[in-house]
Scaffold this motif. Structure first.
Motif, PDB file in Angstrom:
ATOM      1  N   MET A 209       9.175 -71.850  95.392  1.00 47.24           N
ATOM      2  CA  MET A 209       7.814 -70.949  95.493  1.00 47.24           C
ATOM      3  C   MET A 209       8.354 -69.704  95.298  1.00 47.24           C
ATOM      4  O   MET A 209       7.497 -68.975  94.486  1.00 47.24           O
ATOM      5  CB  MET A 209       7.510 -71.003  97.069  1.00 47.24           C
ATOM      6  N   LEU A 210       9.393 -69.008  95.686  1.00 49.18           N
ATOM      7  CA  LEU A 210       9.974 -67.857  95.671  1.00 49.18           C
ATOM      8  C   LEU A 210      10.047 -67.576  94.015  1.00 49.18           C
ATOM      9  O   LEU A 210       9.795 -66.531  93.406  1.00 49.18           O
ATOM     10  CB  LEU A 210      11.230 -67.518  96.195  1.00 49.18           C
ATOM     11  N   LEU A 211      10.792 -68.681  93.148  1.00 50.72           N
ATOM     12  CA  LEU A 211      10.957 -68.295  91.864  1.00 50.72           C
ATOM     13  C   LEU A 211       9.706 -68.446  90.893  1.00 50.72           C
ATOM     14  O   LEU A 211       9.526 -67.406  90.200  1.00 50.72           O
ATOM     15  CB  LEU A 211      11.754 -69.357  91.237  1.00 50.72           C
ATOM     16  N   ILE A 212       8.579 -69.075  91.363  1.00 51.69           N
ATOM     17  CA  ILE A 212       7.618 -68.943  90.565  1.00 51.69           C
ATOM     18  C   ILE A 212       6.613 -67.936  90.844  1.00 51.69           C
ATOM     19  O   ILE A 212       6.135 -66.979  90.039  1.00 51.69           O
ATOM     20  CB  ILE A 212       6.515 -70.403  90.852  1.00 51.69           C
ATOM     21  N   LEU A 213       6.539 -67.310  91.896  1.00 51.90           N
ATOM     22  CA  LEU A 213       6.083 -65.981  92.289  1.00 51.90           C
ATOM     23  C   LEU A 213       6.625 -64.790  91.708  1.00 51.90           C
ATOM     24  O   LEU A 213       6.069 -63.938  91.169  1.00 51.90           O
ATOM     25  CB  LEU A 213       5.953 -65.857  93.902  1.00 51.90           C
ATOM     26  N   ILE A 214       8.034 -64.777  91.316  1.00 55.01           N
ATOM     27  CA  ILE A 214       8.694 -63.817  90.670  1.00 55.01           C
ATOM     28  C   ILE A 214       8.229 -63.850  89.329  1.00 55.01           C
ATOM     29  O   ILE A 214       8.140 -63.058  88.427  1.00 55.01           O
ATOM     30  CB  ILE A 214      10.126 -64.118  90.778  1.00 55.01           C
ATOM     31  N   ILE A 215       8.298 -65.150  88.456  1.00 55.36           N
ATOM     32  CA  ILE A 215       7.997 -65.185  87.297  1.00 55.36           C
ATOM     33  C   ILE A 215       6.399 -64.994  87.069  1.00 55.36           C
ATOM     34  O   ILE A 215       6.059 -64.277  86.079  1.00 55.36           O
ATOM     35  CB  ILE A 215       8.042 -66.705  86.897  1.00 55.36           C
ATOM     36  N   LEU A 216       5.488 -65.047  88.013  1.00 53.15           N
ATOM     37  CA  LEU A 216       3.968 -65.023  87.962  1.00 53.15           C
ATOM     38  C   LEU A 216       3.985 -63.664  88.031  1.00 53.15           C
ATOM     39  O   LEU A 216       3.160 -62.910  87.221  1.00 53.15           O
ATOM     40  CB  LEU A 216       3.395 -65.669  89.033  1.00 53.15           C
ATOM     41  N   ALA A 217       4.529 -62.735  88.783  1.00 57.63           N
ATOM     42  CA  ALA A 217       4.538 -61.336  88.977  1.00 57.63           C
ATOM     43  C   ALA A 217       4.917 -60.746  87.574  1.00 57.63           C
ATOM     44  O   ALA A 217       4.487 -59.693  87.113  1.00 57.63           O
ATOM     45  CB  ALA A 217       5.288 -60.609  90.053  1.00 57.63           C
ATOM     46  N   LEU A 218       6.089 -61.060  87.092  1.00 53.19           N
ATOM     47  CA  LEU A 218       6.426 -60.508  85.767  1.00 53.19           C
ATOM     48  C   LEU A 218       5.667 -60.800  84.580  1.00 53.19           C
ATOM     49  O   LEU A 218       5.362 -59.968  83.841  1.00 53.19           O
ATOM     50  CB  LEU A 218       7.944 -61.114  85.333  1.00 53.19           C
ATOM     51  N   VAL A 219       5.079 -61.940  84.474  1.00 46.24           N
ATOM     52  CA  VAL A 219       4.117 -62.114  83.205  1.00 46.24           C
ATOM     53  C   VAL A 219       2.874 -61.519  83.484  1.00 46.24           C
ATOM     54  O   VAL A 219       2.390 -61.037  82.776  1.00 46.24           O
ATOM     55  CB  VAL A 219       3.948 -63.601  83.305  1.00 46.24           C
ATOM     56  N   TYR A 220       2.509 -61.370  84.892  1.00 48.78           N
ATOM     57  CA  TYR A 220       1.350 -60.657  85.178  1.00 48.78           C
ATOM     58  C   TYR A 220       1.526 -59.026  84.535  1.00 48.78           C
ATOM     59  O   TYR A 220       0.541 -58.526  83.997  1.00 48.78           O
ATOM     60  CB  TYR A 220       0.893 -60.630  86.575  1.00 48.78           C
ATOM     61  N   TYR A 221       2.522 -58.533  85.081  1.00 53.36           N
ATOM     62  CA  TYR A 221       2.770 -57.050  84.750  1.00 53.36           C
ATOM     63  C   TYR A 221       3.125 -56.825  83.249  1.00 53.36           C
ATOM     64  O   TYR A 221       2.495 -55.897  82.695  1.00 53.36           O
ATOM     65  CB  TYR A 221       4.173 -56.660  85.528  1.00 53.36           C
ATOM     66  N   GLY A 222       3.626 -57.899  82.493  1.00 50.12           N
ATOM     67  CA  GLY A 222       3.848 -57.795  81.064  1.00 50.12           C
ATOM     68  C   GLY A 222       2.577 -57.780  80.329  1.00 50.12           C
ATOM     69  O   GLY A 222       2.440 -57.093  79.493  1.00 50.12           O
ATOM     70  N   LEU A 223       1.525 -58.748  80.899  1.00 52.87           N
ATOM     71  CA  LEU A 223       0.326 -58.984  80.013  1.00 52.87           C
ATOM     72  C   LEU A 223      -0.394 -57.646  80.409  1.00 52.87           C
ATOM     73  O   LEU A 223      -1.302 -57.179  79.695  1.00 52.87           O
ATOM     74  CB  LEU A 223      -0.259 -60.050  80.729  1.00 52.87           C
TER      75      LEU A 223
END
Length: 372
Positions: A209-223
């Motif tokens: 859960m924590l890992l996917i939240l981190i990746i989601l935040a990074l992808v969101y910010y990059g996009l």
């Protein structure tokens, strides 16, 4: 209860990540993709098959994303010059082709027997007290980031940002924005409280859960950086009327291809997390319904708005869990009828939304490209 909310958080984050790739293709570029699950399938299978060969998970995910992007390149080179409806047909066909390949090529994908017992991230990780506190602190930072992003988007929708204010909203529109904002805020606080408890009583699902939240935040910010860059403005111009950027000397086909490939790569990363959530994958795990769930999320939250995609995923999974709970012990209808009824209800909700607020909850009506 804690375990179920962790599952709900992983699922909502996974679908949000999956839908962000579709939103880049459709919401920002206007490319209709009805076979988005094909990219997820490629990313999932390549990640787990390489992991079984001893390839580190991070490298496997990167190679899965590259392979999904390469699939986007292959589809794009042959189809992006077609009309929108033909592109939709091609993407559906490619999706079914990929599904048939993973189902029948047992030497490669183990076919209908599925791929099992592959390495998982944090599979044997057991943090000490300091590690648990550090993970909870990281979750706190992520929650603050999400709240800031949602507040910024809701403030824009309510007209507080003068640069993009446009026409003032009717009271009913303001009420709907406050309503959906309240739902999102409630879900985020539930995720934070429940996630903190789950991380303190650490399990594999809590780490995922924590890992996917981190990746989601990074992808969101990059996009978010990309779509507000000159590159992103060209994509929006292509979505509205591609003759205008073409007249300005832009290579329209190349921009479309880049968008299609990047959206496919994001879906490939989502596929890796999907395989880690399931812990065993079968060809039947990648049905066309996954694509149309992503479309529901994009349309519900607002196409062309990444924060809307996050909100759409929250609402979609909130609806899913709520209706499962309501109809789980019903004596009036059986399980198969419950599934059909739930689909009918969400279809009705979308129909009402398209009439009442066709741009979605956080979408901008002035950027709406439907019906043009």
């Amino acid at each position: 209860m804690v375990e179920y909310l962790v599952f709900l958080t992983i699922s909502a984050s996974l679908y949000a990540l999956f839908a962000l790739g579709l939103n880049l293709q459709w919401g920002f570029t206007g490319l209709i993709n009805f076979g988005h699950v094909a990219f997820m399938t490629v990313g999932a299978y390549i990640t787990v098959l390489l992991a079984l060969k001893g390839v580190p998970l991070i490298i496997g995910v990167m190679l899965g994303a590259i392979a999904s992007s390469a699939l986007g390149l292959l589809i794009g080179l042959t189809s992006l010059k077609l009309r929108e409806d033909y592109l939709a047909i091609v993407t559906i066909g490619v999706s079914e082709l990929i599904r048939l390949i993973v189902q029948n090529e047992q030497w490669l994908t183990k076919g209908t027997f599925g791929v099992q017992s592959y390495p998982l991230p944090f599979g044997k990780f057991q943090p000490n007290f300091f590690g648990k506190i550090s993970m909870i602190f990281l979750l706190t930072l992520l929650t603050a980031f999400v709240l800031w992003q949602l507040w910024r988007n809701f403030r824009q929708q309510l007209g507080f940002n003068r640069q993009i204010q446009g026409k003032s909203f009717q009271p009913s529109s303001r009420l709907s924005i406050y309503l959906w904002g309240g739902i999102a805020l409630t879900f985020i606080l539930l995720v934070y409280i429940n996630g903190s408890i789950a991380l303190y009583n650490y399990s594999y699902k809590a780490g995922l859960m924590l890992l996917i939240l981190i990746i989601l935040a990074l992808v969101y910010y990059g996009l978010d950086l990309l779509v507000h860059s000159p590159w992103g403005r060209v994509l929006k111009a292509i979505r509205e009327d591609e003759e205008i950027p073409k007249a300005l000397g832009k290579n329209i086909f190349w921009y479309k291809l880049q968008s299609f490939m990047l959206g496919g790569a994001i879906a490939g990363v989502a596929g890796a997390f999907y395989s880690w959530q399931l812990t065993t994958i079968y060809p039947s795990s990648f049905e066309p319904l996954l694509t149309f769930n992503a479309w529901i999320i994009v349309v519900l939250g607002g196409s062309g708005n990444n924060a809307g995609v996050i909100l759409g995923a929250i609402i979609f999974w909130g609806y899913d869990s709520l209706t499962r709970f309501i109809f789980s012990n019903s004596d009036i209808i059986n399980d198969s009828q419950v599934g059909a009824l739930r689909v009918m209800i969400i279809g009705l909700i979308l129909m009402i939304l398209m009439i009442w607020r066709p741009q979605g909850i956080l979408g901008k009506k002035q950027e709406l490209s439907l019906g043009r």
